[in-house]
Design a protein around this motif. Structure first.
Motif, short mmCIF file in Angstrom:
data_model
loop_
_atom_site.label_atom_id
_atom_site.label_comp_id
_atom_site.label_asym_id
_atom_site.label_seq_id
_atom_site.Cartn_x
_atom_site.Cartn_y
_atom_site.Cartn_z
N ASP A 85 0.82 -1.22 0.00
CA ASP A 85 0.00 0.00 0.00
C ASP A 85 0.85 1.27 0.00
O ASP A 85 0.36 2.36 0.31
CB ASP A 85 -0.95 0.01 1.21
N GLY A 86 2.13 1.14 -0.35
CA GLY A 86 3.00 2.30 -0.41
C GLY A 86 3.01 2.91 -1.80
O GLY A 86 2.14 2.65 -2.64
N SER A 87 4.02 3.71 -2.08
CA SER A 87 4.14 4.36 -3.38
C SER A 87 4.83 3.43 -4.37
O SER A 87 5.50 2.46 -3.98
CB SER A 87 4.94 5.65 -3.25
N LEU A 88 4.68 3.75 -5.66
CA LEU A 88 5.34 2.96 -6.68
C LEU A 88 6.86 3.09 -6.57
O LEU A 88 7.59 2.17 -6.91
CB LEU A 88 4.87 3.41 -8.07
N SER A 89 7.31 4.22 -6.06
CA SER A 89 8.74 4.43 -5.88
C SER A 89 9.32 3.46 -4.86
O SER A 89 10.51 3.14 -4.90
CB SER A 89 9.01 5.87 -5.41
N GLU A 90 8.50 3.01 -3.94
CA GLU A 90 8.93 2.01 -2.96
C GLU A 90 8.72 0.60 -3.50
O GLU A 90 9.49 -0.31 -3.20
CB GLU A 90 8.15 2.18 -1.66
N LEU A 91 7.66 0.43 -4.29
CA LEU A 91 7.29 -0.89 -4.76
C LEU A 91 8.25 -1.44 -5.82
O LEU A 91 8.64 -2.61 -5.77
CB LEU A 91 5.86 -0.88 -5.33
#
Length: 214
Positions: A85-91
């Motif tokens: 459920d985080g950002s795409l930058s983390e995913l």
């Protein structure tokens, strides 16, 4: 007597998995065309008639092999994407790092190479791989990109093409190892590639915040 029945029951339940594992080894060593169901049965330690109880054709068996490869190598990656459920930058760094580890299974790239080399003669091989692997993984990643675009986190662009841009280098690296071997001086380190590519791709697609006016 009961203990013998329980052992027999467990053995019977394990047979499909044993047959699938034997088939994967046969496909990796001989390719699809040259693999014979009699050899798969022998390798699995079962009678050919027993194999036919579970798999009527070689294509059905290959379908089961692909599903097994997906479960063993990609389901954990897919599940991580579903619950994240985080950002795409983390995913993206997390997905690429996990992909680097899971793709290290020596039989997975070998099966992919077999699909590429024999799909012209056996088009159903490509269809099975597409439906069970490509469509699921790229479809999920495309959906996540669309959601990030809706949040204005990611630049405008075709989500499907962006998904291919993200995963493409990992697949190419995987095939490089399978075709040319890991001893080549150009053989990429999958973990390092995952980290570097995540950094590059995020710099290219992440929306930069405009500086605030004073």
């Amino acid at each position: 007597m009961t203990e013998i029945k329980l052992k027999w029951s467990r053995r019977k339940q394990e047979r499909p998995a044993e047959i699938i594992s034997a088939a994967m080894d046969e496909f990796v060593e001989k390719g699809f065309a040259a693999t014979k169901l009699t050899d798969v049965a022998k390798r699995a330690g079962v009678a050919k008639g027993t194999l036919f109880r579970y798999f009527e054709t070689k294509e059905q068996l290959f379908h089961a092999v692909v599903k097994h490869a997906l479960t063993a190598n990609l389901s954990a990656i897919e599940q991580a994407a579903v619950v994240f459920d985080g950002s795409l930058s983390e995913l993206i760094p997390m997905l690429l790092n996990r992909a680097a580890g899971r793709m290290g299974d020596s039989r997975f790239p070998a099966i992919l190479r077999m699909v590429l080399s024999e799909s012209r003669a056996f088009p159903n091989l490509a269809r099975i791989w597409h439906d069970e692997v490509i469509a699921r993984m790229l479809g999920k990643l495309s959906d996540l990109i669309k959601a990030a675009q809706a949040r204005e986190e990611v630049s405008v662009g075709d989500p499907n093409l962006l998904a291919i841009s993200i995963m493409g280098p990992m697949i190419m690296a995987l095939l490089f190892h399978e075709v040319f071997g890991s001893q080549s001086p150009y053989a990429p380190n999958l973990e390092k590639l995952a980290a570097q590519h995540a950094d590059i791709i995020l710099k290219g697609i992440t929306v930069k915040e405009s500086p605030q006016e004073v």
